[in-house]
Design an enzyme around this catalytic site. Structure first.
Site: not given
Length: 259
Positions: A61, A69, A73, A75, A79
């Site tokens: 891991w 962003h 992505h 918004d 934002h």
């Protein structure tokens, strides 16, 4: 059978195709290029915690580092200044993350002019052919820019990237039933949108001011029909978050054989 059982069966048997609209996320993923005096987002980075070694013999891991962003992505309204009293990404109702998709193809126009701006007349011409924009849906703006995502220099293109004209962004945000807009570029606005005289960054200003959303750095929009697909966005519910890297999928019904 129930509606959801029918859907699962259709996905398994190919009657409904799942199209991944998400750009792979890695250290090479392009991020927005801001003027040096502005605050800067972090690109994607990782540090191994363990990899089947002394630190963890049975586990692999990583810790990761990135901005809200980075890459494909979502918004949220908070934002932008115009939406500062609106929802953060954790507050977006789950049902708003699933909705019909309308795909407008302006690749030819953007190929001729990297600073091309979608105008209201382009959307109205689309509506004449395909019908009204969908209630609670997404307008997905296909510009051909996704083909550049593996070449950061071509993708940024010196900030010459396509977007939406201010009056069109305001109309879409304030006068149509859309939930949001999705684009192939690094942000929902044109690369030079910060220099617009009438309203800099109009998609951010008007969509978030209207409590609506944005999706960026999408790909595979060519695999979607103009209407009929269903979009599913999966941002992380970051408390107080302005947005989130997201997995974005589309469900597309396939035509029966011989149709």
């Amino acid at each position: 059978m129930s509606l959801l059982t029918d859907l699962v069966t259709a996905v398994r048997t190919g009657g409904v195709r799942v199209v991944d609209l998400t750009s792979p996320l890695s250290e090479e993923t392009p991020i927005i290029d801001l003027p040096p005096e502005r605050g800067q987002p972090w690109p994607f980075g990782r540090e191994v915690i363990s990899h089947y070694d002394a630190a963890g013999p049975t586990v692999y891991w990583n810790n990761i580092r990135l901005s809200e962003h980075t890459g494909t992505h979502f918004d949220a309204p908070v934002h932008w200044l115009s939406g500062k009293d609106g929802e953060d990404v954790s507050q977006v109702p789950a049902e708003r993350l699933v909705g019909p998709a309308a795909v407008i193809d302006l690749t030819a126009e953007a190929a001729d002019d990297p600073d091309f701006l979608m105008r209201r007349e382009h959307v109205e011409a689309w509506q004449e052919r395909h019908g009204a924009l969908p209630e609670g849906g997404w307008l997905l703006y296909r510009s051909g820019w996704a083909e550049r995502q593996d070449d950061p220099a071509a993708f940024h293109n010196g900030r010459h990237t396509p977007g939406v004209a201010p009056d069109c962004a305001r109309w879409l945000a304030e006068e149509t039933p859309l939930a949001g807009i999705g684009v192939e570029t690094v942000g929902t606005d044109a690369g030079l949108a910060g220099e617009f005289d009438d309203r800099p960054y109009p998609c951010h200003w008007y969509f978030h001011g209207a409590g609506k959303y944005g999706l960026t750095q999408l790909r595979n929009l060519a695999q979607l029909p103009p209407t009929g697909a269903v979009l599913i966005a999966g941002p992380l519910p970051i408390v107080g978050g302005s947005g989130s890297p997201s997995r974005v999928l589309a469900l597309v019904e396939t035509a029966p054989e011989g149709a």
